[in-house]
Scaffold this active site. Structure first.
Site, short mmCIF file in Angstrom:
data_model
loop_
_atom_site.label_atom_id
_atom_site.label_comp_id
_atom_site.label_asym_id
_atom_site.label_seq_id
_atom_site.Cartn_x
_atom_site.Cartn_y
_atom_site.Cartn_z
N HIS A 372 47.75 46.59 50.35
CA HIS A 372 46.88 45.87 49.41
C HIS A 372 46.45 44.49 49.88
CE1 HIS A 372 46.73 48.28 45.71
NE2 HIS A 372 47.88 48.77 46.13
N LYS A 563 39.80 35.96 37.40
CA LYS A 563 40.70 36.60 38.35
C LYS A 563 41.81 35.61 38.64
CE LYS A 563 37.16 37.04 41.27
NZ LYS A 563 37.23 38.33 41.94
N ARG A 564 42.89 36.04 39.33
CA ARG A 564 43.92 35.08 39.69
C ARG A 564 43.29 33.90 40.42
NH1 ARG A 564 49.38 36.65 38.88
NH2 ARG A 564 49.81 34.61 39.81
N LYS A 569 40.02 33.11 46.93
CA LYS A 569 39.02 33.59 45.97
C LYS A 569 37.96 32.53 45.69
CE LYS A 569 42.15 36.91 43.64
NZ LYS A 569 41.45 38.21 43.52
N THR A 671 38.71 44.68 42.02
CA THR A 671 38.31 45.68 41.03
C THR A 671 37.54 45.01 39.90
OG1 THR A 671 40.50 45.44 40.03
CG2 THR A 671 40.14 47.36 41.44
N LYS A 675 34.27 46.26 37.45
CA LYS A 675 34.19 46.22 35.98
C LYS A 675 32.93 45.49 35.53
CE LYS A 675 39.15 45.58 36.10
NZ LYS A 675 40.17 44.53 35.89
C1 LIG Z 1 40.68 43.68 36.94
C2 LIG Z 1 41.69 42.66 36.68
C3 LIG Z 1 42.16 41.86 37.73
C4 LIG Z 1 41.63 41.97 39.14
O1 LIG Z 1 40.49 41.16 39.28
P1 LIG Z 1 39.87 40.82 40.71
O2 LIG Z 1 38.60 40.14 40.35
O3 LIG Z 1 39.63 42.13 41.39
O4 LIG Z 1 40.83 39.95 41.41
C5 LIG Z 1 43.11 40.91 37.45
N1 LIG Z 1 43.60 40.74 36.20
C6 LIG Z 1 43.16 41.48 35.17
C7 LIG Z 1 43.71 41.23 33.81
C8 LIG Z 1 42.20 42.48 35.37
O5 LIG Z 1 41.80 43.22 34.33
#
Ligand SMILES: *Cc1c(COP(=O)(O)O)cnc(C)c1O
Length: 835
Positions: A372, A563-564, A569, A671, A675
């Site tokens: 990952h 995101k984190r 990032k 991911t 979304k």
């Molecule tokens: C989808 C999701 C992530 C991953 O987000 P990235 O933009 O791909 O880093 C992290 N936390 C939550 C709560 C999510 O739903």
């Protein structure tokens, strides 16, 4: 009356009590409120009603759950075991209603009891048993496995405290514990009869038995009990309910009482504390967990529990362990469960008496490993010292696995001791470590990356030596997300509009969204599409006002980065653009730009100073921008605290623009990017992770691309990267950096953001400066495009319509075909999903 005990009879009786008529549902809620929650209607709180409702829904899941199990047993199917230290499931209720197909009747039943379904759905606290993308991926995969009818089980840890809650105080992140079980968990069932024992520490003894065979006995000095808690995972109208089995660590009573009886009170209490600590708390990820012994205890604990459970199930079904790998395939979600390679060897050799070669054949055909991360600092390794004290027998087994493995390396690459040292499972440079990714590679049949670019970088870089040795093991499976939770549940407005045009089929078959393409050119549809988008934004704006007191304009562009928080990032690159706009507006208040609301959300690892400083930077800029009447009609900045799945369900649907701006070559897949795009947001992004595949799918003209490629990033670094020169030569950038450094956004405190500014000026490890101008130019194109609503809506519709391949159903089909060798689907659809 003769008592009938046939299955059919039991089901019929069960069906009457748990039928899906409004009357039966109402009765179910009232019964559960009284008999399970123990409250009368007159005094019941929202939470009581939620709990009663959740039990009422669970009552409707149970027959499917048990029947699925029986069907799998009957058909003697090959089973997928998904091992993951994290499952970020999110709240269950709304998703279960969708998958059962009973949302409408439940809504009516609840309404007839004078309750509001949406309100009750909002009472559920989510099990935050994951950090972010990795744990959420595991949750999406469970949804798809059940939807596709794949015999599968998820195994993980039932942390008592999940991901910390984040509050913002004085602009800084503050962490609070997440005791998610405070009000109980109606979805799970404790299964104490299936508990197992796991040892830690102690020593080993070896001898030759009467046949001259080498034998080893491990005598651990702690033995803890793993108790399974099962949660049903429903497929979308598939009639299937698989199981998520999470392990809780408890004190082993006999072990514990022996010590009591021998008068060792302190020792007994210590053993109890040791045992109960293991599943106590989820580690917030990143650098700080390195070398934390408890983390290794957690990993071994749940992996050992799961493997023992699999063996027991396999033997109970009447199979010989020799066929274990034919009946069972295990997916390792990252290296956290990779100790399983040594553990399965131990179980087969020490406990079940297999010889080494046979045990290795079984083991290496059982496991598969998903990588990952491309960040070298995030590759797990354990100091040998800690490892040997905690798992002495496993260390011996790893030495043996390694010796045999290095023989293979030497045979294929003679006279290349540098390569042997590079590939050794034991890192011998300085302090010695066990390299968990290498153990996973050696013990697995398949190794996969999570997006095309990521897999290529694994092959060419991170795991290059392994690729040269075993090219056939490497395979790509691009991540996906479930359209059930991330569209149907979280965006009912858009779902309804889409369904009105193309029917419901897309929920179970996301490729059907392509039928929307023709509506992109239909101006009536585009206007409906905008209406829906606006309604969703109003919903988020209300939430923002409630949570933060900031009022935002739903007709402004919602530009979201959630995101984190991590330097790779590049949330701070986003901030550099905000400040560029700020200075432009300060110089020319008549400047016409499309009003924008910049939304941020995300947690920083508690020990990650720079990430926490980035949060402080965002909140500090927000304070200045939002309170400056010269700019705050065009710019608003909001940091939304405590980003989690529940909040994600609000924000992904509401965004116009999705920020996916990591340094190319750093984000394995992402991911969140998927979304957003499914929900019709346009992406501004780099050629990183799955962004590349998203851009190819939605059309290059419907994606805002900027920045260096991964190859260009590597070349820039190799050539000697000098951020200071870029700072000197770019006036706008200089103004922004000087502004941050001067204290203009920190109430005059010029030292606050110094560490951030110095890091950028001196090393800029994630190349913000190199990408700055390209990003600003691209954002300016975004601005211009947003002023043409027709063009924007057209692009938005194309984005949504072309996201079919990013359904996790597609990912799971890929795993089934290329890795798990599972070809039969739709087993176990014993109970019709919806009557
Ligand atoms: C989808 C999701 C992530 C991953 O987000 P990235 O933009 O791909 O880093 C992290 N936390 C939550 C709560 C999510 O739903």
């Amino acid at each position: 009356m003769v008592k009938q005990t046939t299955k059919e009879h039991d089901l019929i009786v069960d069906d009457e009590r748990t039928s899906n008529t409004v009357a039966a549902l109402k009765q179910g809620i009232l019964d559960n409120l009284f008999y399970v929650v123990g409250k009368r209607v007159e005094v019941a709180t929202d939470l009581d009603h939620f709990t009663a409702l959740a039990y009422t829904v669970r009552d409707r899941i149970l027959a499917r759950w048990l029947t699925t199990r029986e069907d799998y047993a009957k058909h003697n199917v090959r089973t997928v075991y998904y091992l993951s230290a994290e499952f970020l499931m999110g709240p269950y209720l709304a998703n279960n209603l969708l998958n059962l197909g009973i949302e409408d009747v439940i809504r009516q039943a609840v309404a007839e009891l004078d309750l509001d379904l949406n309100h009750l759905i909002g009472r559920e606290s989510e099990p935050g048993l994951g950090n972010g993308g990795l744990g959420r991926l595991a949750a999406c995969y469970l949804d798809s496995l059940a939807t596709l009818g794949v015999p599968a089980m998820g195994y993980g840890i039932r942390y008592e405290f999940g991901m910390f809650h984040q509050a913002i105080r004085d602009g800084w992140q503050v962490e609070m514990t997440d005791y998610w079980l405070r009000y109980g968990n109606p979805w799970e069932i404790r299964r104490p009869q299936a508990c197992v024992e796991v040892g830690f520490g102690g020593h080993t003894q070896s001898w030759a038995d009467s046949f001259g065979e080498y034998k080893v006995l491990w005598s651990p000095n702690e033995i803890v009990k793993g108790v399974p808690f099962d949660t049903p995972i429903l497929g979308y109208r598939s009639g299937v309910a698989n199981t998520l089995r999470l392990w809780r660590s408890e004190a082993n009573e006999s072990f514990y009482f022996d010590r009591f009886n021998s008068g060792d009170y302190e020792g007994a209490v210590g053993a109890k504390v040791f045992a109960e600590n293991i599943s106590k708390v989820l580690y917030p990820n990143d650098e700080e967990i390195r070398g934390k012994e408890l983390r290794l205890q957690q990993q071994y604990f749940f992996t050992s529990c799961s493997l023992q459970d699999m063996i027991r199930r396999h033997e109970t079904a009447g199979h010989s362990l020799e066929n274990f790998h034919e009946q069972c395939t295990v997916q390792l979600n990252d290296t956290h469960p990779s100790i399983g390679v040594a553990e399965l060897m131990r179980l087969l050799v020490d406990i079940h008496g297999f010889d080494w070669d046979k045990a290795w054949e079984i083991t290496s055909h059982t496991f598969n490993y998903t990588n990952h991360t491309l960040l070298p600092e995030a590759l797990e390794r354990w100091p040998l010292r800690i490892f040997g004290l905690l798992l002495p027998r496993h260390l011996e087994l790893i030495y043996e696995i390694n010796a045999r493995f290095l023989t293979i390396v030497r045979a294929k690459f003679p006279n290349d001791e540098a390569r042997v040292a590079r590939m050794s499972i034991i890192d011998e440079h300085g302090e010695r470590y066990v390299r968990m990714a290498y153990l996973a590679c050696v013990g697995s049949s398949h190794i996969n990356g999570v997006a095309k670019l990521h897999t290529e970088l694994l092959k060419s870089d991170v795991l290059h030596d392994f690729y040269e040795l075993w090219p056939e093991k490497f395979i790509n499976v691009t991540n996906g997300v479930t359209p059930r939770r991330w569209l149907a549940v979280s965006n009912p407005e858009q779902s309804e509009l889409m369904t009105s045009k193309i029917g419901l089929g897309w929920i179970g078959d996301l490729d059907q969204l392509s039928q929307l393409e023709r509506y992109a050119e239909d101006s009536t549809f585009r206007s409906e599409w905008r209406g829906v988008q606006h309604a969703v934004k109003v919903r988020l704006a209300q939430y923002i006002a409630e949570k933060t007191g900031v009022s935002v304009d739903p007709s402004s562009m919602f530009d979201a980065q959630v995101k984190r928080i991590h330097e790779y990032k590049r949330q701070h690159l986003n901030v550099l653009y905000i400040l560029t706009q700020y200075y432009r507006l300060k110089k020319d208040p008549t400047l016409e730009i499309s009003p924008r609301t910049f939304l941020f959300g995300g947690k920083a690892a508690p020990g990650y100073f720079m990430a926490k400083l980035i949060i402080k930077l965002i909140t500090s800029v927000a304070e200045v921008v939002n309170n400056d009447p010269e700019v705050n009609r065009q710019l608003k900045v909001v940091f939304l605290p405590d980003y989690n799945v529940t909040f994600g369900q609000l924000v992904y649907p509401a965004a116009d623009l999705s920020e996916q701006i990591s340094t190319a070559g750093k984000e394995a897949s992402g991911t969140g990017n998927m979304k957003f795009a499914m929900n019709g947001a346009l992406t501004i992004g780099t050629l990183d992770g799955a962004n590349i595949e998203i851009r190819d799918a939605v059309g290059h003209e419907n994606f805002f691309l900027f920045g260096l490629t991964a190859a260009e990033v590597a070349a820039r670094k190799a050539a000697g990267y000098h951020p200071h020169q870029i700072y000197e030569s770019n006036g706008a950038l200089r103004e922004v950096i000087d502004g941050i450094g001067s204290g203009r956004f920190s109430r005059g405190d010029g030292s606050l953001f110094r560490p951030l500014v110095d890091s950028l000026l001196n090393s800029d490890p994630y190349l913000l400066f190199a990408d700055y101008q390209s990003y600003v130019d691209c954002q300016d194109r975004v601005c211009k495009m947003y002023r043409d609503p027709e063009a924007w809506s057209r692009m938005s519709i194309y984005n949504a319509a072309r996201m079919g391949q990013f359904s996790s159903d597609r990912s799971i089909r890929d795993y089934c075909k290329d890795i798990w060798n599972i070809t039969r689907f739709e087993i176990g659809a014993g109970v019709p999903a919806s009557k």
